[in-house]
Design a protein around this motif. Structure first.
Motif, PDB file in Angstrom:
ATOM      1  N   GLY A 170       3.030   7.092  -5.392  1.00  0.00           N
ATOM      2  CA  GLY A 170       2.842   7.800  -6.653  1.00  0.00           C
ATOM      3  C   GLY A 170       4.066   7.833  -7.540  1.00  0.00           C
ATOM      4  N   THR A 171       5.204   7.331  -7.073  1.00  0.00           N
ATOM      5  CA  THR A 171       6.422   7.371  -7.880  1.00  0.00           C
ATOM      6  C   THR A 171       7.060   5.999  -8.086  1.00  0.00           C
ATOM      7  OG1 THR A 171       7.786   7.838  -5.945  1.00  0.00           O
ATOM      8  CG2 THR A 171       7.015   9.738  -7.216  1.00  0.00           C
TER       9      THR A 171
ATOM     10  N   GLY B  84      15.052  12.232 -13.249  1.00  0.00           N
ATOM     11  CA  GLY B  84      13.981  13.151 -12.866  1.00  0.00           C
ATOM     12  C   GLY B  84      13.412  12.899 -11.484  1.00  0.00           C
ATOM     13  N   ASN B  85      13.785  11.791 -10.841  1.00  0.00           N
ATOM     14  CA  ASN B  85      13.316  11.516  -9.484  1.00  0.00           C
ATOM     15  C   ASN B  85      14.251  12.250  -8.514  1.00  0.00           C
ATOM     16  OD1 ASN B  85      12.614  10.501  -6.965  1.00  0.00           O
ATOM     17  ND2 ASN B  85      12.272   8.417  -7.720  1.00  0.00           N
TER      18      ASN B  85
ATOM     19  N   GLN C  37      13.678  -0.317  -3.030  1.00  0.00           N
ATOM     20  CA  GLN C  37      12.643   0.700  -2.932  1.00  0.00           C
ATOM     21  C   GLN C  37      12.699   1.398  -1.575  1.00  0.00           C
ATOM     22  OE1 GLN C  37       8.908  -1.444  -3.802  1.00  0.00           O
ATOM     23  NE2 GLN C  37       8.888  -0.386  -5.770  1.00  0.00           N
ATOM     24  N   VAL C  38      12.325   2.674  -1.576  1.00  0.00           N
ATOM     25  CA  VAL C  38      12.178   3.457  -0.356  1.00  0.00           C
ATOM     26  C   VAL C  38      10.846   4.183  -0.471  1.00  0.00           C
ATOM     27  CG1 VAL C  38      13.098   5.327   1.075  1.00  0.00           C
ATOM     28  CG2 VAL C  38      14.674   3.855  -0.207  1.00  0.00           C
ATOM     29  N   ALA C  39      10.017   4.060   0.558  1.00  0.00           N
ATOM     30  CA  ALA C  39       8.727   4.759   0.563  1.00  0.00           C
ATOM     31  C   ALA C  39       8.414   5.232   1.974  1.00  0.00           C
ATOM     32  CB  ALA C  39       7.606   3.845   0.067  1.00  0.00           C
ATOM     33  N   VAL C  40       7.799   6.409   2.055  1.00  0.00           N
ATOM     34  CA  VAL C  40       7.354   6.973   3.328  1.00  0.00           C
ATOM     35  C   VAL C  40       5.932   7.463   3.142  1.00  0.00           C
ATOM     36  CG1 VAL C  40       7.735   8.810   5.036  1.00  0.00           C
ATOM     37  CG2 VAL C  40       9.697   7.600   4.046  1.00  0.00           C
TER      38      VAL C  40
ATOM     39  N   ARG D  34       0.828  -1.217   0.000  1.00  0.00           N
ATOM     40  CA  ARG D  34       0.000   0.000   0.000  1.00  0.00           C
ATOM     41  C   ARG D  34       0.861   1.265   0.000  1.00  0.00           C
ATOM     42  NH1 ARG D  34      -3.294  -3.202   3.141  1.00  0.00           N
ATOM     43  NH2 ARG D  34      -2.411  -2.492   5.103  1.00  0.00           N
ATOM     44  N   LEU D  35       1.918   1.276   0.811  1.00  0.00           N
ATOM     45  CA  LEU D  35       2.816   2.438   0.837  1.00  0.00           C
ATOM     46  C   LEU D  35       3.455   2.665  -0.538  1.00  0.00           C
ATOM     47  CD1 LEU D  35       4.542   1.937   4.304  1.00  0.00           C
ATOM     48  CD2 LEU D  35       3.107   3.875   3.645  1.00  0.00           C
TER      49      LEU D  35
END
Length: 179
Positions: A40-41, A131-132, A91-94, A34-35
């Motif tokens: 969105g990226t 671009g990220n 991956q890294v997500a917050v 879910r995270l």
């Protein structure tokens, strides 16, 4: 008076407890999926892959838990088989509500310190789509904190992706590291 000035004159409220950083477990797989989806990226993998990742690569991944124990951020990675002292960060997500507080950097620092203590670590690699800028800044600041250099090269060109047009993936190699 601006909102920022008003904040200076308002009574301070306690900041929420800093998230705990620990190894993920398979029970975290759905939350990590879910995270990733809500980021969105990120390229979102199947929910099944996050369950497997939390089981098979827990030693080279980290999850940040909020006060309620639920994941609010994660970093997944693995040790490269041909380079046993190199951690590839996948991956890294917050969570949106926890961004802007340095949590991604804390996750990355905690994970690499743990992997370094358990296995030895001399380099970190990651791929970043051009671009990220958030990811580029995260890994550049990581290199600066650890006195390391960053080398960049295209790992997979756009033409190598069989599922249609895709931006190239640029490998960022950070090292040498010492802990």
């Amino acid at each position: 008076m601006t909102a920022a000035q008003a904040d200076l004159h308002s009574p301070r409220t306690e900041l929420p407890e800093a998230p705990r950083i620990e190894r993920p477990s398979p029970a975290d797989g759905a939350a990590l999926w879910r995270l990733a989806k809500e980021s969105g990226t990120l390229d979102v993998n199947s929910s099944y892959s996050y369950l497997l990742w939390c089981r098979d690569f827990a030693a080279t991944s980290a999850v940040a838990r909020g006060a309620d124990g639920e994941p609010v951020g994660f970093v997944t990675g693995y040790v490269r088989p041909d380079r046993p002292h190199t951690l590839l960060v996948w991956q890294v997500a917050v969570d949106a509500g926890h961004r802007g507080r340095g949590l991604a950097a804390r996750l990355l620092d905690a994970l690499t310190a743990r992997v370094a203590a358990e296995r030895g670590l001399t380099a970190v690699e990651t791929t970043i789509t051009p671009g990220n800028t958030a990811s580029e800044r995260l890994f550049a600041s990581y290199a600066a904190r650890h006195g390391a250099t960053v080398e960049r090269e295209v790992l997979f060109g756009a033409e190598q992706f069989p599922d249609g047009p895709h931006d190239p993936e640029v490998l960022h190699r950070i090292g040498p590291l010492s802990f």
